[in-house]
Design an enzyme around this catalytic site. Structure first.
Site, mmCIF file in Angstrom:
data_model
loop_
_atom_site.group_PDB
_atom_site.id
_atom_site.type_symbol
_atom_site.label_atom_id
_atom_site.label_comp_id
_atom_site.label_asym_id
_atom_site.label_seq_id
_atom_site.Cartn_x
_atom_site.Cartn_y
_atom_site.Cartn_z
ATOM 1 C CD1 TRP A 40 -0.877 2.385 2.270
ATOM 2 C CD2 TRP A 40 -3.015 1.785 1.248
ATOM 3 N NE1 TRP A 40 -1.837 3.145 2.507
ATOM 4 C CE2 TRP A 40 -2.950 2.579 1.430
ATOM 5 C CE3 TRP A 40 -3.833 1.188 0.640
ATOM 6 C CZ2 TRP A 40 -4.141 3.259 1.445
ATOM 7 C CZ3 TRP A 40 -4.800 1.747 0.470
ATOM 8 C CH2 TRP A 40 -5.568 3.053 0.865
ATOM 9 C CG ASN A 57 -1.503 7.026 2.156
ATOM 10 O OD1 ASN A 57 -1.460 5.600 2.308
ATOM 11 N ND2 ASN A 57 -2.201 7.959 2.944
ATOM 12 C CG ASP A 58 -1.129 11.263 1.844
ATOM 13 O OD1 ASP A 58 -2.141 10.541 1.677
ATOM 14 O OD2 ASP A 58 -1.578 12.042 3.198
ATOM 15 C CD GLN A 117 1.497 9.036 5.493
ATOM 16 O OE1 GLN A 117 0.614 8.921 5.949
ATOM 17 N NE2 GLN A 117 2.898 9.388 5.902
ATOM 18 C CD1 TRP A 140 -4.115 4.258 5.408
ATOM 19 C CD2 TRP A 140 -5.098 3.708 6.737
ATOM 20 N NE1 TRP A 140 -3.627 5.303 6.144
ATOM 21 C CE2 TRP A 140 -3.517 4.680 7.261
ATOM 22 C CE3 TRP A 140 -5.256 2.673 7.498
ATOM 23 C CZ2 TRP A 140 -3.695 5.430 8.381
ATOM 24 C CZ3 TRP A 140 -5.397 3.205 8.954
ATOM 25 C CH2 TRP A 140 -4.740 4.968 9.378
ATOM 26 C CD1 TRP A 152 -0.354 7.775 10.162
ATOM 27 C CD2 TRP A 152 -1.733 9.321 10.235
ATOM 28 N NE1 TRP A 152 -1.085 6.845 10.484
ATOM 29 C CE2 TRP A 152 -2.460 7.891 10.872
ATOM 30 C CE3 TRP A 152 -2.701 10.354 10.913
ATOM 31 C CZ2 TRP A 152 -3.366 7.863 11.230
ATOM 32 C CZ3 TRP A 152 -4.236 9.843 11.673
ATOM 33 C CH2 TRP A 152 -4.652 8.481 11.505
ATOM 34 N NE ARG A 182 -5.692 13.575 9.174
ATOM 35 C CZ ARG A 182 -6.562 13.486 9.150
ATOM 36 N NH1 ARG A 182 -7.159 13.647 10.692
ATOM 37 N NH2 ARG A 182 -7.754 13.200 8.798
ATOM 38 C CD GLU A 218 -7.558 13.760 5.258
ATOM 39 O OE1 GLU A 218 -7.299 13.195 6.312
ATOM 40 O OE2 GLU A 218 -7.797 13.577 4.420
HETATM 41 N N1 DQQ Z 1 -2.660 10.600 5.093
HETATM 42 C C1 DQQ Z 1 -2.189 10.206 6.097
HETATM 43 C C2 DQQ Z 1 -3.020 11.617 7.367
HETATM 44 C C3 DQQ Z 1 -3.804 12.673 6.326
HETATM 45 C C4 DQQ Z 1 -4.088 11.491 5.349
HETATM 46 C C5 DQQ Z 1 -2.150 9.221 6.948
HETATM 47 C C6 DQQ Z 1 -4.516 12.196 3.859
HETATM 48 O O1 DQQ Z 1 -1.659 12.085 8.019
HETATM 49 O O2 DQQ Z 1 -4.200 13.163 6.671
HETATM 50 O O3 DQQ Z 1 -1.953 8.718 6.231
HETATM 51 O O4 DQQ Z 1 -4.949 10.929 2.799
#
Ligand code: DQQ
Length: 608
Positions: free
Chosen positions: A159, A161-162, A178, A186, A222, A279, A340
């Site tokens: 996986w 992400n960001d 991420q 996730w 994160w 965050r 975010e």
């Molecule tokens: N993904 C992160 C956070 C953020 C979110 C966690 C946005 O810090 O706010 O994986 O996709």
């Protein structure tokens, strides 16, 4: 009743089977002694009993059941040589010692303790290469998956992400992201790492930051960003739980990010503020001061960007909200209750706050807030959707790539169910690099980075001419999977031009790309793109830029479709056809004789 000696019972444990999971860990027992019927089961980890609600069992080939269901009324049979997986929900680290107690009908209480550490250290010698082999074989399988992109960045498997901590440093562009190295869903968020010198060709590097036991980031590292200081880059990130702002110091040419012993730098949201979240810090310099934005939402009001100031990058003063949305306003579009990944950048004579808005659990998108910024105040002029694919281009982050350009990358999540991700072994990709700029009239523009030209391979077709109601194949007789096609059209007031991505115009699996002049929209319909029920299709629409010509650039990379309209607007979506080796582009128009110019298609090479 005969009692079974503990040294024999210990053999039931499958050595090396303790594995960390996103929400805890699991281990296996294999009954090699005698068939038994268990009427109760309990496990202690390092001497602490595990709540029955946090313990699950699954006999090979059977459904998973909670340990609380095992009783004298509903016992569970443990046949010979049938592995039993025990799953423990836990936020902590892997146990060193497990004690298993099972009450059985045949031999009474069975109790034994396994010392994971000693087994592990011995088995560890063999486990590491075995894990590496498993990882390599998964990566090979993922690379062969026709839905997996080849010119968009992804980790080898599992996986992502960001994008995080993007920075141009010593001739390289560093991407952190991420990353869950343990699976394609996730969870257990680490910071993955990769570099590119031209924004297009990537090199994957080892994981840069890992959650640590008993530290603020025990539950995940994160999102966050990098900032260049006179002493080199520093990294600010979110540690969970609770959400706090933390600092990481780089080592070994940014290959390792070490969390600061002073963490957390900001331990809680500003007192007195009722927030939805806290965050994703982003830091920049203004003269002798450092500023930081943190993503948040003020309960009952809307998404919020909170502003902090510092003179030493360690101590931060809250300066107030820099921008707060309005939950009641629905025009030009809702801006949601939580923001975010906010980032403030200067673009020409404007300032842009880029953020990712949560409108509801099912609806999220990224927004650019265009305005002016002075003396810690932001004057909003307008909200712009950064991409018209909804959540398909999310949590974007931009950076100055050392050439005076703001390059933005977003996360492209999957549009299919978890079961399909588990089967595929991977999830998530990075968008193509997009160059942000302002037009002379102050419009926000996003163009694919010109460096993408270097990926172009064979030209697959070139066509200029009129279309009719009868679809014609525009691409040569070669199926396309990783390609780019562009075309130009004159703007009109009526009618539409349609491109159909399918095996044939009648094929049941088809993606429809419509330029609807009447409604002045680009519409991309993937509701019939796949016969796989687990793929979630969608209809996405992007307004046509009000110019007298249209230039459409389309990038198809396995399951990714990215559209650029006049290098200004973008739309990102996903498609998962089951018939992956027979895709062609067909063109048609609602009226006879609508002209398309310079329809050209190229094969695109891999970014590795
Ligand atoms: N993904 C992160 C956070 C953020 C979110 C966690 C946005 O810090 O706010 O994986 O996709």
């Amino acid at each position: 009743m005969p009692s079974v000696p503990e040294f024999l019972l210990r053999k039931l444990y499958v050595p090396g089977s303790v594995k960390s999971q996103a929400d805890g860990y699991e281990f296996q027992l294999n009954n090699t002694l005698l068939p038994v019927t268990v009427t109760s089961l309990a496990v202690s980890a390092d001497g602490n009993p595990i709540a029955l609600t946090d313990l699950f069992l699954q006999l090979s080939g059977k459904n998973k059941i909670p340990a609380a269901f095992v009783s004298t009324i509903s016992p569970i049979g443990l046949p010979l040589n049938t592995p039993l997986t025990l799953r423990v929900l836990s936020g902590g680290s892997l146990p060193r010692q497990l004690t298993i107690e099972a009450e059985t009908q045949e031999v009474g209480l069975l109790r034994f303790t396994i010392n994971i550490k000693s087994k592990k250290s011995l088995a560890g010698l063999f486990n590491r290469p075995a894990r590496a082999l498993r990882g390599a074989s998964l990566a090979r399988r993922v690379a062969r998956d026709p839905h997996h992109p080849i010119f968009h960045f992804t980790p080898p498997a599992n996986w992502m992400n960001d994008p995080n901590g993007l920075i141009h440093w010593q001739g390289q562009n560093h991407l952190f992201y991420q990353y869950n190295p343990t699976g394609p869903l996730w969870g257990s968020i680490h910071w993955g790492h990769a570099v590119t010198s031209d924004l297009v060709h990537w090199k994957r590097l080892p994981v840069a930051m890992t959650p640590r036991r008993n530290k603020p980031d025990a539950d995940g590292c994160w999102s966050g960003t990098a900032v260049l200081t006179p002493d080199g880059p520093l990294f600010f990130y979110t540690a969970v739980f609770p959400e706090t702002v933390c600092l990481a110091l780089p080592d070994d040419g940014l290959r390792k990010l070490h969390p600061s012993p002073r963490n957390p730098l900001i331990a809680a949201p500003p007192p007195g503020l009722e927030v939805e979240g806290f965050r994703d810090p982003c830091v920049w310099q203004e003269g002798p001061r450092w500023y930081m934005t943190v993503g948040s939402g003020i309960k009952g009001k809307g998404g919020a960007v909170l502003l902090y100031r510092s003179i030493d990058l360690l101590h931060w003063d809250y300066r107030g909200p820099l921008l707060v949305g309005d939950l009641k306003k629905k025009k030009p579009f809702p801006t949601g209750y939580m923001w975010e990944c906010p980032q403030l950048i200067r673009l020409g004579d404007k300032v842009l706050i880029i953020l990712s808005a949560i409108i509801s659990p099912d609806e999220q998108y990224s927004i650019a807030c265009l305005g002016q910024y002075q003396n810690e105040h932001f004057k909003l002029e307008k909200y712009i959707k950064l991409d018209h694919g909804g959540r398909n281009f999310y949590s974007p982050l931009s950076f100055d790539d050392g050439k005076g350009r703001w390059v933005i990358f977003g996360w492209l999540p999957e549009e299919r169910e978890d079961a399909a991700l588990q089967e595929a072994g991977w999830a998530g990709a990075l968008s193509l690099p997009r160059i942000l700029s302002l037009s002379k009239g102050g419009e926000l523009r996003m163009a694919p980075a010109p460096e993408l030209e270097s990926l172009k391979g064979r030209e697959l077709c070139a066509y200029s001419g009129k279309l009719s109601k009868l679809p014609v194949r525009l691409s040569d007789d070669i199926p396309i999977r990783n390609a780019c096609f562009t075309t130009k059209l004159k703007s009109r007031k009526n009618g539409n031009v349609e491109f159909c991505l399918a095996a044939s115009p009648e094929a049941p699996e088809r993606t429809l790309i419509t330029i609807d002049f009447k409604q002045q929209l680009l519409r991309v319909n993937t509701t019939s793109a796949s016969l796989d029920q687990r793929a979630k299709g969608s209809v996405r629409e992007c307004p046509l830029p009000g110019e007298n010509y249209l230039e459409l650039k389309t990038f198809l990379d396995g399951s990714i479709l990215e559209f650029f309209l006049n290098d200004q607007m973008t739309l990102t979506t996903r498609l998962y056809p089951t018939q992956t080796d027979d895709l062609h582009v067909f063109g048609s128009s609602s009226q006879i004789g609508m002209q398309i110019d310079d329809f050209r298609m190229w094969e695109l090479h891999s970014c590795w």
